[in-house]
Design an enzyme around this catalytic site. Structure first.
Site, PDB file in Angstrom:
ATOM      1  N   PHE A 155      63.651 -70.515 -59.561  1.00 21.18           N
ATOM      2  CA  PHE A 155      63.710 -71.963 -59.812  1.00 21.18           C
ATOM      3  C   PHE A 155      65.097 -72.479 -59.424  1.00 21.18           C
ATOM      4  O   PHE A 155      65.230 -73.470 -58.701  1.00 21.18           O
ATOM      5  CB  PHE A 155      63.425 -72.222 -61.294  1.00 21.18           C
ATOM      6  CG  PHE A 155      63.281 -73.669 -61.706  1.00 21.18           C
ATOM      7  CD1 PHE A 155      62.858 -74.653 -60.828  1.00 21.18           C
ATOM      8  CD2 PHE A 155      63.548 -74.040 -63.037  1.00 21.18           C
ATOM      9  CE1 PHE A 155      62.701 -75.979 -61.250  1.00 21.18           C
ATOM     10  CE2 PHE A 155      63.394 -75.350 -63.462  1.00 21.18           C
ATOM     11  CZ  PHE A 155      62.978 -76.324 -62.573  1.00 21.18           C
ATOM     12  N   HIS A 212      65.521 -72.495 -55.674  1.00 22.75           N
ATOM     13  CA  HIS A 212      64.799 -73.624 -55.075  1.00 22.75           C
ATOM     14  C   HIS A 212      65.593 -74.914 -55.241  1.00 22.75           C
ATOM     15  O   HIS A 212      65.743 -75.688 -54.289  1.00 22.75           O
ATOM     16  CB  HIS A 212      63.425 -73.751 -55.735  1.00 22.75           C
ATOM     17  CG  HIS A 212      62.692 -75.011 -55.397  1.00 22.75           C
ATOM     18  ND1 HIS A 212      61.893 -75.137 -54.288  1.00 22.75           N
ATOM     19  CD2 HIS A 212      62.672 -76.219 -56.002  1.00 22.75           C
ATOM     20  CE1 HIS A 212      61.401 -76.365 -54.237  1.00 22.75           C
ATOM     21  NE2 HIS A 212      61.850 -77.041 -55.268  1.00 22.75           N
ATOM     22  N   GLU A 213      66.098 -75.151 -56.454  1.00 22.88           N
ATOM     23  CA  GLU A 213      66.838 -76.397 -56.714  1.00 22.88           C
ATOM     24  C   GLU A 213      68.121 -76.451 -55.894  1.00 22.88           C
ATOM     25  O   GLU A 213      68.485 -77.498 -55.348  1.00 22.88           O
ATOM     26  CB  GLU A 213      67.149 -76.531 -58.209  1.00 22.88           C
ATOM     27  CG  GLU A 213      65.915 -76.780 -59.066  1.00 22.88           C
ATOM     28  CD  GLU A 213      65.178 -78.067 -58.711  1.00 22.88           C
ATOM     29  OE1 GLU A 213      65.820 -79.121 -58.577  1.00 22.88           O
ATOM     30  OE2 GLU A 213      63.935 -78.015 -58.546  1.00 22.88           O
ATOM     31  N   LYS A 262      67.017 -76.851 -52.005  1.00 20.91           N
ATOM     32  CA  LYS A 262      66.414 -78.152 -51.683  1.00 20.91           C
ATOM     33  C   LYS A 262      67.377 -79.308 -51.944  1.00 20.91           C
ATOM     34  O   LYS A 262      67.524 -80.204 -51.124  1.00 20.91           O
ATOM     35  CB  LYS A 262      65.132 -78.340 -52.498  1.00 20.91           C
ATOM     36  CG  LYS A 262      64.442 -79.692 -52.271  1.00 20.91           C
ATOM     37  CD  LYS A 262      63.054 -79.723 -52.883  1.00 20.91           C
ATOM     38  CE  LYS A 262      62.384 -81.072 -52.679  1.00 20.91           C
ATOM     39  NZ  LYS A 262      61.027 -81.111 -53.273  1.00 20.91           N
ATOM     40  N   HIS A 263      68.036 -79.289 -53.110  1.00 21.32           N
ATOM     41  CA  HIS A 263      68.842 -80.452 -53.514  1.00 21.32           C
ATOM     42  C   HIS A 263      70.347 -80.178 -53.456  1.00 21.32           C
ATOM     43  O   HIS A 263      71.115 -81.005 -52.965  1.00 21.32           O
ATOM     44  CB  HIS A 263      68.459 -80.882 -54.944  1.00 21.32           C
ATOM     45  CG  HIS A 263      67.030 -81.303 -55.081  1.00 21.32           C
ATOM     46  ND1 HIS A 263      66.561 -82.504 -54.601  1.00 21.32           N
ATOM     47  CD2 HIS A 263      65.961 -80.680 -55.642  1.00 21.32           C
ATOM     48  CE1 HIS A 263      65.258 -82.616 -54.864  1.00 21.32           C
ATOM     49  NE2 HIS A 263      64.873 -81.523 -55.496  1.00 21.32           N
ATOM     50  N   GLN A 319      63.232 -82.056 -68.203  1.00 20.42           N
ATOM     51  CA  GLN A 319      61.793 -81.984 -68.479  1.00 20.42           C
ATOM     52  C   GLN A 319      61.538 -81.652 -69.950  1.00 20.42           C
ATOM     53  O   GLN A 319      62.328 -80.952 -70.585  1.00 20.42           O
ATOM     54  CB  GLN A 319      61.126 -80.955 -67.564  1.00 20.42           C
ATOM     55  CG  GLN A 319      61.601 -79.519 -67.776  1.00 20.42           C
ATOM     56  CD  GLN A 319      60.961 -78.511 -66.804  1.00 20.42           C
ATOM     57  OE1 GLN A 319      60.140 -78.872 -65.970  1.00 20.42           O
ATOM     58  NE2 GLN A 319      61.317 -77.238 -66.938  1.00 20.42           N
ATOM     59  N   HIS A 379      65.670 -79.919 -65.098  1.00 20.34           N
ATOM     60  CA  HIS A 379      64.853 -79.663 -63.906  1.00 20.34           C
ATOM     61  C   HIS A 379      65.770 -79.644 -62.685  1.00 20.34           C
ATOM     62  O   HIS A 379      65.723 -78.724 -61.891  1.00 20.34           O
ATOM     63  CB  HIS A 379      63.749 -80.715 -63.761  1.00 20.34           C
ATOM     64  CG  HIS A 379      62.867 -80.510 -62.551  1.00 20.34           C
ATOM     65  ND1 HIS A 379      61.616 -81.049 -62.417  1.00 20.34           N
ATOM     66  CD2 HIS A 379      63.081 -79.825 -61.396  1.00 20.34           C
ATOM     67  CE1 HIS A 379      61.085 -80.675 -61.240  1.00 20.34           C
ATOM     68  NE2 HIS A 379      61.960 -79.955 -60.606  1.00 20.34           N
TER      69      HIS A 379
HETATM   70  P1  5GP Z   1      56.740 -85.014 -57.268  1.00 19.59           P
HETATM   71  O1  5GP Z   1      56.012 -85.185 -55.985  1.00 19.59           O
HETATM   72  O2  5GP Z   1      56.179 -83.952 -58.170  1.00 19.59           O
HETATM   73  O3  5GP Z   1      57.150 -86.262 -57.959  1.00 19.59           O
HETATM   74  O4  5GP Z   1      58.149 -84.405 -56.836  1.00 19.59           O
HETATM   75  C1  5GP Z   1      58.239 -83.175 -56.223  1.00 19.59           C
HETATM   76  C2  5GP Z   1      59.675 -82.875 -55.945  1.00 19.59           C
HETATM   77  O5  5GP Z   1      60.214 -83.776 -54.971  1.00 19.59           O
HETATM   78  C3  5GP Z   1      60.621 -83.049 -57.134  1.00 19.59           C
HETATM   79  O6  5GP Z   1      60.634 -81.980 -58.017  1.00 19.59           O
HETATM   80  C4  5GP Z   1      61.919 -83.202 -56.408  1.00 19.59           C
HETATM   81  O7  5GP Z   1      62.359 -81.969 -55.913  1.00 19.59           O
HETATM   82  C5  5GP Z   1      61.550 -84.087 -55.278  1.00 19.59           C
HETATM   83  N1  5GP Z   1      61.635 -85.517 -55.623  1.00 19.59           N
HETATM   84  C6  5GP Z   1      60.611 -86.331 -56.035  1.00 19.59           C
HETATM   85  N2  5GP Z   1      61.065 -87.596 -56.208  1.00 19.59           N
HETATM   86  C7  5GP Z   1      62.378 -87.584 -55.897  1.00 19.59           C
HETATM   87  C8  5GP Z   1      63.379 -88.597 -55.862  1.00 19.59           C
HETATM   88  O8  5GP Z   1      63.149 -89.777 -56.143  1.00 19.59           O
HETATM   89  N3  5GP Z   1      64.613 -88.205 -55.492  1.00 19.59           N
HETATM   90  C9  5GP Z   1      64.906 -86.923 -55.154  1.00 19.59           C
HETATM   91  N4  5GP Z   1      66.158 -86.653 -54.796  1.00 19.59           N
HETATM   92  N5  5GP Z   1      63.981 -85.956 -55.165  1.00 19.59           N
HETATM   93  C10 5GP Z   1      62.735 -86.272 -55.524  1.00 19.59           C
HETATM   94  P1  5GP Z   2      60.915 -79.670 -57.129  1.00 14.15           P
HETATM   95  O1  5GP Z   2      59.739 -80.261 -57.760  1.00 14.15           O
HETATM   96  O2  5GP Z   2      62.274 -79.899 -57.696  1.00 14.15           O
HETATM   97  O3  5GP Z   2      60.837 -79.562 -55.651  1.00 14.15           O
HETATM   98  O4  5GP Z   2      60.766 -78.152 -57.590  1.00 14.15           O
HETATM   99  C1  5GP Z   2      59.800 -77.718 -58.403  1.00 14.15           C
HETATM  100  C2  5GP Z   2      59.523 -76.300 -57.947  1.00 14.15           C
HETATM  101  O5  5GP Z   2      60.109 -75.400 -58.859  1.00 14.15           O
HETATM  102  C3  5GP Z   2      58.059 -76.031 -57.890  1.00 14.15           C
HETATM  103  O6  5GP Z   2      57.805 -75.175 -56.808  1.00 14.15           O
HETATM  104  C4  5GP Z   2      57.805 -75.330 -59.200  1.00 14.15           C
HETATM  105  O7  5GP Z   2      56.750 -74.423 -59.123  1.00 14.15           O
HETATM  106  C5  5GP Z   2      59.104 -74.598 -59.429  1.00 14.15           C
HETATM  107  N1  5GP Z   2      59.398 -74.444 -60.861  1.00 14.15           N
HETATM  108  C6  5GP Z   2      59.727 -73.280 -61.445  1.00 14.15           C
HETATM  109  N2  5GP Z   2      59.936 -73.457 -62.754  1.00 14.15           N
HETATM  110  C7  5GP Z   2      59.744 -74.768 -63.012  1.00 14.15           C
HETATM  111  C8  5GP Z   2      59.818 -75.545 -64.195  1.00 14.15           C
HETATM  112  O8  5GP Z   2      60.099 -75.084 -65.304  1.00 14.15           O
HETATM  113  N3  5GP Z   2      59.572 -76.878 -64.062  1.00 14.15           N
HETATM  114  C9  5GP Z   2      59.254 -77.433 -62.854  1.00 14.15           C
HETATM  115  N4  5GP Z   2      59.024 -78.747 -62.830  1.00 14.15           N
HETATM  116  N5  5GP Z   2      59.173 -76.729 -61.724  1.00 14.15           N
HETATM  117  C10 5GP Z   2      59.420 -75.394 -61.802  1.00 14.15           C
END
Ligand code: 5GP
Ligand code: 5GP
Length: 226
Positions: free
Chosen positions: A111, A114-115, A118-119, A34, A61
């Site tokens: 953070f 969470h990563e 989730k992943h 990011q 990220h």
């Molecule tokens: P957003 O809805 O903001 O694009 O994505 C929210 C979260 O869903 C991302 O931070 C990530 O955790 C997950 N995500 C969104 N798009 C993808 C994708 O194409 N592949 C994967 N593995 N995760 C995704």
């Molecule tokens: P994803 O979109 O991968 O599911 O995860 C994003 C989550 O991590 C959200 O709940 C967001 O609030 C939290 N988060 C904490 N720090 C950061 C940051 O620096 N960047 C982003 N994109 N998400 C963050």
């Protein structure tokens, strides 16, 4: 008749195996970085980490297991909770390269947790918790995106740059075409928010992306300062 039945059983068994394999595996990773200036320059705003303002550089990220059809697994193992003691040797590098900008200010642990949950738990068969984070840190060093963009005259100075020019510069620098995700600033201008590159299932080698997320940037996007 007997023949047909055993054939049917074999086909069913193979299908079950295929389903099992698909549910445990994944096809590739997205490695997502990011631009902090764009995370902050948005309606939601940001809070600097307790350790202070991060460097003016792309930061991690996540490293996200994905399927070739564009879908992705998530939260694959509720038992494998994030355990900071497993990455104590990486923490100072993580604070630098994987800071959290969400509010309120934090030290990054939530953070990272969470990563991982989730992943990271979806690639556990290949990378344990320590190696998952270590792989992401190595990937960031493998491709210095900011330097590559600067070398092409694309700087975080609030100016607008062509999306194609940004993609071409990165393709020139790392050999693969990235996916660019935009967000909007409080006035609605499209800006460079995240850069996705693809990585093979070992978590070490860049590859051409099998599929790209869907999204929309303008043809010219802002690269805000940070
Ligand atoms: P957003 O809805 O903001 O694009 O994505 C929210 C979260 O869903 C991302 O931070 C990530 O955790 C997950 N995500 C969104 N798009 C993808 C994708 O194409 N592949 C994967 N593995 N995760 C995704
Ligand atoms: P994803 O979109 O991968 O599911 O995860 C994003 C989550 O991590 C959200 O709940 C967001 O609030 C939290 N988060 C904490 N720090 C950061 C940051 O620096 N960047 C982003 N994109 N998400 C963050």
């Amino acid at each position: 008749m007997k023949h047909n039945l055993s054939f049917l059983i074999k086909v069913l068994a193979l299908q079950c195996l295929a389903v099992l394999c698909a549910s445990q595996g994944f096809d590739f990773f997205y490695f997502v970085q990011q631009w902090p200036g764009s995370y902050c320059d948005s309606k939601q705003g940001c809070c600097y980490p307790r350790t202070g303002k991060p460097a003016s550089d792309f930061s991690i990220h996540g490293l996200w297991p994905n399927y070739n059809d564009g879908s992705y697994p998530s939260n694959c193992d509720p038992e494998a909770q994030f355990n900071p003691s497993q990455i104590s040797d990486l923490t100072s590098r993580m604070q630098k390269d994987w800071p959290s900008l969400s509010c309120p200010s934090s030290d990054g642990l939530s953070f990272w947790s969470h990563e991982w949950e989730k992943h990271g738990t979806c690639s556990e068969s290949i990378l344990d918790q320590h190696d998952y984070f270590a792989s992401a840190l190595l990937l960031k060093r493998q491709s210095n995106l900011l330097q590559i963009l600067k070398n092409a005259g694309i700087q975080p100075n609030g100016q607008y740059y062509s999306l194609d020019g940004i993609k071409a510069a990165i393709r020139g620098g790392i050999g693969y075409t990235p996916y660019i995700e935009c967000n909007v600033d409080p006035s609605g201008n499209s800006q460079l928010y995240q850069i996705y590159v693809c990585v093979d299932t070992s978590g070490s080698n860049l590859i051409e992306c099998p599929v790209l997320p869907r999204g929309k940037c303008g043809s010219r996007i802002e690269f805000p300062s940070f």
